[in-house]
Design a protein around this motif. Sequence first.
Motif, PDB file in Angstrom:
ATOM      1  N   VAL A  26      40.201  30.617  48.746  1.00 41.14           N
ATOM      2  CA  VAL A  26      41.152  29.968  47.847  1.00 41.14           C
ATOM      3  C   VAL A  26      41.284  28.478  48.171  1.00 41.14           C
ATOM      4  N   PRO A  27      41.486  28.086  49.446  1.00 43.31           N
ATOM      5  CA  PRO A  27      41.578  26.647  49.733  1.00 43.31           C
ATOM      6  C   PRO A  27      40.327  25.875  49.346  1.00 43.31           C
ATOM      7  N   ALA A  28      39.154  26.483  49.526  1.00 42.41           N
ATOM      8  CA  ALA A  28      37.904  25.792  49.181  1.00 42.41           C
ATOM      9  C   ALA A  28      37.809  25.556  47.679  1.00 42.41           C
ATOM     10  N   VAL A  29      38.197  26.546  46.884  1.00 45.78           N
ATOM     11  CA  VAL A  29      38.157  26.392  45.435  1.00 45.78           C
ATOM     12  C   VAL A  29      39.220  25.401  44.978  1.00 45.78           C
ATOM     13  N   ARG A  30      40.400  25.510  45.549  1.00 43.33           N
ATOM     14  CA  ARG A  30      41.485  24.585  45.201  1.00 43.33           C
ATOM     15  C   ARG A  30      41.105  23.137  45.523  1.00 43.33           C
ATOM     16  N   ALA A  31      40.394  22.960  46.631  1.00 48.32           N
ATOM     17  CA  ALA A  31      40.023  21.612  47.081  1.00 48.32           C
ATOM     18  C   ALA A  31      38.922  20.981  46.250  1.00 48.32           C
ATOM     19  N   ALA A 132      40.545  41.811  46.918  1.00 49.50           N
ATOM     20  CA  ALA A 132      40.466  40.533  46.208  1.00 49.50           C
ATOM     21  C   ALA A 132      41.260  39.461  46.948  1.00 49.50           C
ATOM     22  N   ALA A 133      40.962  38.204  46.608  1.00 47.44           N
ATOM     23  CA  ALA A 133      41.600  37.079  47.291  1.00 47.44           C
ATOM     24  C   ALA A 133      42.863  36.598  46.591  1.00 47.44           C
ATOM     25  N   GLY A 134      43.092  37.040  45.366  1.00 46.98           N
ATOM     26  CA  GLY A 134      44.263  36.579  44.635  1.00 46.98           C
ATOM     27  C   GLY A 134      44.425  37.325  43.339  1.00 46.98           C
ATOM     28  N   VAL A 135      45.494  36.992  42.626  1.00 51.75           N
ATOM     29  CA  VAL A 135      45.783  37.637  41.349  1.00 51.75           C
ATOM     30  C   VAL A 135      45.952  36.571  40.270  1.00 51.75           C
ATOM     31  N   ILE A 155      50.277  35.454  48.710  1.00 49.99           N
ATOM     32  CA  ILE A 155      49.474  35.950  47.602  1.00 49.99           C
ATOM     33  C   ILE A 155      49.095  34.785  46.700  1.00 49.99           C
ATOM     34  N   PRO A 156      47.843  34.343  46.744  1.00 46.14           N
ATOM     35  CA  PRO A 156      47.408  33.248  45.873  1.00 46.14           C
ATOM     36  C   PRO A 156      47.450  33.656  44.400  1.00 46.14           C
ATOM     37  N   VAL A 157      47.870  32.729  43.553  1.00 45.27           N
ATOM     38  CA  VAL A 157      48.035  33.029  42.132  1.00 45.27           C
ATOM     39  C   VAL A 157      47.245  32.046  41.275  1.00 45.27           C
ATOM     40  N   CYS A 158      46.494  32.602  40.332  1.00 43.86           N
ATOM     41  CA  CYS A 158      45.885  31.836  39.253  1.00 43.86           C
ATOM     42  C   CYS A 158      46.789  32.010  38.045  1.00 43.86           C
ATOM     43  N   ALA A 159      47.279  30.919  37.490  1.00 48.20           N
ATOM     44  CA  ALA A 159      48.169  30.984  36.338  1.00 48.20           C
ATOM     45  C   ALA A 159      47.364  30.908  35.045  1.00 48.20           C
ATOM     46  N   HIS A 160      48.048  31.136  33.917  1.00 53.48           N
ATOM     47  CA  HIS A 160      47.355  31.219  32.626  1.00 53.48           C
ATOM     48  C   HIS A 160      48.325  30.791  31.536  1.00 53.48           C
ATOM     49  N   VAL A 161      48.000  29.688  30.844  1.00 49.58           N
ATOM     50  CA  VAL A 161      48.870  29.167  29.782  1.00 49.58           C
ATOM     51  C   VAL A 161      48.077  28.969  28.496  1.00 49.58           C
ATOM     52  N   GLY A 162      48.816  28.641  27.429  1.00 48.98           N
ATOM     53  CA  GLY A 162      48.186  28.471  26.122  1.00 48.98           C
ATOM     54  C   GLY A 162      48.206  29.777  25.366  1.00 48.98           C
ATOM     55  N   LEU A 163      47.037  30.227  24.907  1.00 42.73           N
ATOM     56  CA  LEU A 163      46.922  31.544  24.290  1.00 42.73           C
ATOM     57  C   LEU A 163      46.952  32.590  25.397  1.00 42.73           C
TER      58      LEU A 163
END
Length: 290
Positions: A26-31, A132-135, A155-163
């Motif tokens: 997660v930190p590598a992707v975030r970075a 898994a590494a996150g939700v 718990i790392p979170v990927c958010a989702h906005v728009g549609l």
Amino acid sequence: MSTTFTLDTSTSRANPTPAPMKRLTVPAVRARKADGRTAEPIVMLTAYTARMAQLLDPHCDVLLVGDSLGQVVYGLPSTVPVTMEMMCNHGAAVVRGSYHSLVIVDMPFGSYEASPAQAFENAARIMKETGAAGVKMEGGEAMAETIAFLTARGIPVCAHVGLTPQAVNTLGGYGARGRSKAEAEKIMRDACAVDAAGCFLLVVEGVMEQIARDVTAAVSCPTIGIGASVDCDGQVLVIDDLLGMFERVPRFVKRYESLAETITGAVTKYAAEVRNRSFPTDEQVYRPKK
């Protein structure tokens, strides 16, 4: 050393294999997004099975076990009926079939909206049962408190906005969002709220292109576009759409193959050979050794 799984294509079985830990974190992707810019866009695709995960893994940064499996795997009318059991079972399969990619799992409708405590209980279950590494969860300002709650508890979170497909009954369909000034402003508020709450990725789906650009410039975390803009920090597609498994091609999809036609052709040949008794041949039957 860590134990991962290698899918033996000769037997279709997943075998534990000791291997050095190389999976993206997660930190590598975030970075990947630094000072507001992502030099190398993030590649994300959905995956629902171990074999598909194995095929996609070398080429992707993130594999999303999307609740879209409700439609593309189970034939459901929307993502709303998807259950925790479905997400956990498919999530575990994708983790077993991958080695390099970061794997995140969608939280199904009804598993996180009631309270941060409910969300933590179900997110923890997903991570325990799948590896898994996150939700991922849908929603903007309304979910900011929950995202902060989960992130603070590991718990790392990927958010989702728009549609947001889980809200299809409220939205009235799958049309692009942000056509009105008020809706565009809400999407921006939603994006900024979940970013401030600590999400490490933000999916921006089905919005007017300029909104996706504005969101990407405004938030500190990487954005993942789907029906958004090439200027997002990465892109995601449903793998079945990319491969041409369905006749309908949404506007935001580029079909890279037409596997439905290939499969139809192969099965047509098989059916014909069964009916005319040309299959199996001597090469596919067992006889005593001489």
